[in-house]
Write an enzyme that holds these catalytic residues in place. Structure first.
Site, PDB file in Angstrom:
ATOM      1  N   LYS A  83     -17.830 -87.640 -30.475  1.00 62.13           N
ATOM      2  CA  LYS A  83     -18.997 -86.778 -30.814  1.00 62.13           C
ATOM      3  C   LYS A  83     -18.625 -84.681 -31.341  1.00 62.13           C
ATOM      4  O   LYS A  83     -19.394 -84.344 -31.556  1.00 62.13           O
ATOM      5  CB  LYS A  83     -20.239 -86.564 -29.352  1.00 62.13           C
ATOM      6  CG  LYS A  83     -20.435 -88.022 -28.864  1.00 62.13           C
ATOM      7  CD  LYS A  83     -21.153 -87.895 -28.389  1.00 62.13           C
ATOM      8  CE  LYS A  83     -21.853 -89.711 -28.822  1.00 62.13           C
ATOM      9  NZ  LYS A  83     -21.521 -90.396 -28.121  1.00 62.13           N
ATOM     10  N   GLU A 141     -29.349 -83.576 -25.534  1.00 59.25           N
ATOM     11  CA  GLU A 141     -29.312 -85.117 -24.745  1.00 59.25           C
ATOM     12  C   GLU A 141     -28.083 -85.695 -23.630  1.00 59.25           C
ATOM     13  O   GLU A 141     -27.134 -85.651 -25.478  1.00 59.25           O
ATOM     14  CB  GLU A 141     -30.933 -85.373 -25.043  1.00 59.25           C
ATOM     15  CG  GLU A 141     -30.236 -86.313 -26.503  1.00 59.25           C
ATOM     16  CD  GLU A 141     -29.589 -85.978 -27.714  1.00 59.25           C
ATOM     17  OE1 GLU A 141     -30.177 -84.745 -27.659  1.00 59.25           O
ATOM     18  OE2 GLU A 141     -28.595 -85.801 -28.438  1.00 59.25           O
ATOM     19  N   SER A 160     -14.040 -95.548 -31.133  1.00 55.23           N
ATOM     20  CA  SER A 160     -14.881 -94.023 -31.022  1.00 55.23           C
ATOM     21  C   SER A 160     -14.854 -93.148 -30.056  1.00 55.23           C
ATOM     22  O   SER A 160     -14.782 -92.292 -30.088  1.00 55.23           O
ATOM     23  CB  SER A 160     -16.388 -94.568 -31.363  1.00 55.23           C
ATOM     24  OG  SER A 160     -16.650 -95.557 -30.566  1.00 55.23           O
TER      25      SER A 160
HETATM   26  C1  LIG Z   1     -22.174 -91.788 -28.048  1.00 55.86           C
HETATM   27  C2  LIG Z   1     -21.044 -93.009 -28.321  1.00 55.86           C
HETATM   28  C3  LIG Z   1     -21.374 -93.780 -29.479  1.00 55.86           C
HETATM   29  C4  LIG Z   1     -22.579 -94.305 -29.297  1.00 55.86           C
HETATM   30  O1  LIG Z   1     -22.585 -93.165 -30.445  1.00 55.86           O
HETATM   31  P1  LIG Z   1     -22.731 -93.082 -32.142  1.00 55.86           P
HETATM   32  O2  LIG Z   1     -24.186 -92.146 -32.888  1.00 55.86           O
HETATM   33  O3  LIG Z   1     -24.131 -94.344 -32.511  1.00 55.86           O
HETATM   34  O4  LIG Z   1     -21.558 -93.386 -32.801  1.00 55.86           O
HETATM   35  C5  LIG Z   1     -20.372 -94.477 -29.846  1.00 55.86           C
HETATM   36  N1  LIG Z   1     -18.813 -94.114 -29.205  1.00 55.86           N
HETATM   37  C6  LIG Z   1     -18.809 -93.434 -28.025  1.00 55.86           C
HETATM   38  C7  LIG Z   1     -17.560 -93.563 -27.480  1.00 55.86           C
HETATM   39  C8  LIG Z   1     -19.851 -92.444 -27.658  1.00 55.86           C
HETATM   40  O5  LIG Z   1     -19.227 -91.678 -26.687  1.00 55.86           O
END
Ligand SMILES: *Cc1c(COP(=O)(O)O)cnc(C)c1O
Length: 400
Positions: free
Chosen positions: A92, A114, A381
């Site tokens: 993010k 948010e 992610s």
């Molecule tokens: C917020 C988050 C997501 C989901 O958000 P996307 O916009 O779909 O990427 C996925 N993995 C992690 C670690 C997150 O913090």
């Protein structure tokens, strides 16, 4: 939002996307659209963003060959794109740094956001501290309970966390409150939206800030394997890490793009957040995409063990990639994600975020069916520290 004036303009992905917002926000979205176009054309903007991504966030992230997981699954070679190693623990920060630079360019001194899992709130609070901006984060009260540590991190960073007690007390309710705030304070305030959702230009802009994931991964796999991967797998909440991981591979028709939604407790409406298997096209929070809704078009409740995937809609570009068949979408249940978390921890010494574990779960399903000549990249992610409370409970790690 209640009875919005419908305005469909640029920013379409096939029939999806657009701008379904109250009249009061149109000027702000236009201002953002213009500022973003100017920034895109300004080499100085890219230099500043690249240097922050490198020296502050920790890019490029490694593309790591997971040899023990590969051996255990006995099929394709598995590589992990390590977005979990970024500052604040998830992808993010890529988007937050970009939008914060843009807010400064536009002369906005106040940022609202948010948050679901709290990861976007933490990344937003982080960049606000870095740039000296006032920061207010809206968060559903249920999510505040599930992700307490992230609430404390945001406060530590100087952000005000406003709990939202309406509706299901989760992400969609927090977005409604943030939109209300934006309508009221639009001249001084930038709304730092956390995924490829919302009205144009957000889905395009946020995607561009995450494209760096696939730009790096493509170069890294060519260097390591001298070939493109068989498949890229990423979890899909709003869809920002997935579109970032897919984007530069879209023209490479032989590369399978696999998005994994939250299968939750099962297929009944309300028990999951799998928009493509259980949803249908509709408008939610400014954009036209697939939405989990009942027969009357009311937004359905959603469930996932991972707060970051627990949302009723999906980015409009994914809707277009789904309909065209260029990307495939599947889901993993809560139980499969928990198993995958444990599996990755025990084979590679990496505790993934529960969101990312959905992508690992799909990898565990597909890699054994492939040949050792195949190469799979899984986008990790984020890291799992924020989920330790849930993991302790669900995997019974407590006691003596
Ligand atoms: C917020 C988050 C997501 C989901 O958000 P996307 O916009 O779909 O990427 C996925 N993995 C992690 C670690 C997150 O913090």
């Amino acid at each position: 939002m209640a009875a919005p004036a419908i305005q469909a303009v640029a920013g379409r992905f096939g029939p999806y996307g657009g701008r379904y917002v109250p009249e009061t926000l149109v000027a702000a979205l236009d201002e953002l659209d213009h500022a973003y176009a100017e920034a895109q054309a300004d080499p100085d903007f890219h230099l500043r963003l690249d240097s922050l991504l490198r020296d502050y966030a920790g890019r490029p992230t490694p593309l790591y060959f997971a040899s023990r997981l590969t051996e255990a699954l006995g099929g394709a070679k598995i590589y992990l794109k390590r977005e979990d190693l970024l500052h604040t623990g998830a992808h993010k920060i890529n988007n937050c740094l970009g939008q914060a630079l843009l807010a400064v360019r536009m002369g906005k001194k106040r940022i609202i956001a948010e948050t679901g899992a709290g990861q976007h709130g933490v990344a937003t609070a982080t960049v606000c501290a870095l740039f000296g901006l006032e920061c207010v984060v809206y968060m559903g009260e249920e999510d505040m309970e599930r992700q307490q540590l992230n609430v404390y991190r945001m406060r530590m960073l100087g952000a005000e966390v406003r709990g939202v007690s309406s509706g299901s007390r989760t992400l969609k309710d927090a977005i409604n409150e943030a939109m209300r705030d934006w309508v009221t304070n639009v001249r001084t305030t930038h709304y730092l939206l956390g995924s490829v959702l919302g009205a144009h230009p957000y889905p395009t802009m946020v995607r561009d800030f995450h494209r760096v994931i696939s730009r790096e991964a493509r170069a890294q796999i060519l260097e390591k394997e001298n070939r493109l991967p068989t498949a890229i797998i990423a979890c899909v909440g709003g869809g920002s890490n997935a579109i970032g991981a897919f984007y530069e591979f879209i023209p490479d028709k032989d590369v399978r793009l696999i998005g994994v939604e939250a299968g939750g407790r099962g297929p009944a409406l309300g028990d999951h957040a799998a928009r493509f298997s259980g949803g249908s096209p509709g408008v939610l929070q400014g954009t036209y995409s697939y939405v989990l809704q009942d027969d009357a078009g009311q937004i359905a409740l959603t469930h996932s063990v991972s707060a970051g995937l627990d949302y009723a809609s999906i980015g409009p570009e994914h809707a277009a990639l789904h309909d065209s068949g260029r990307a495939e979408y599947t889901s993993a249940t809560d139980a499969e994600a928990l198993d995958a978390t444990l599996r990755l921890a025990r084979t590679e010494g990496i505790i993934p975020a529960l969101e990312s574990a959905h992508a690992i779960a799909e990898c565990i399903r597909v890699a054994p069916k492939m040949s050792p000549r195949d190469v799979v990249i899984v986008n990790v992610s984020g890291r799992g520290d924020k989920d330790m409370g849930i993991l302790v409970r669900e995997l019974q790690l407590g006691g003596r």
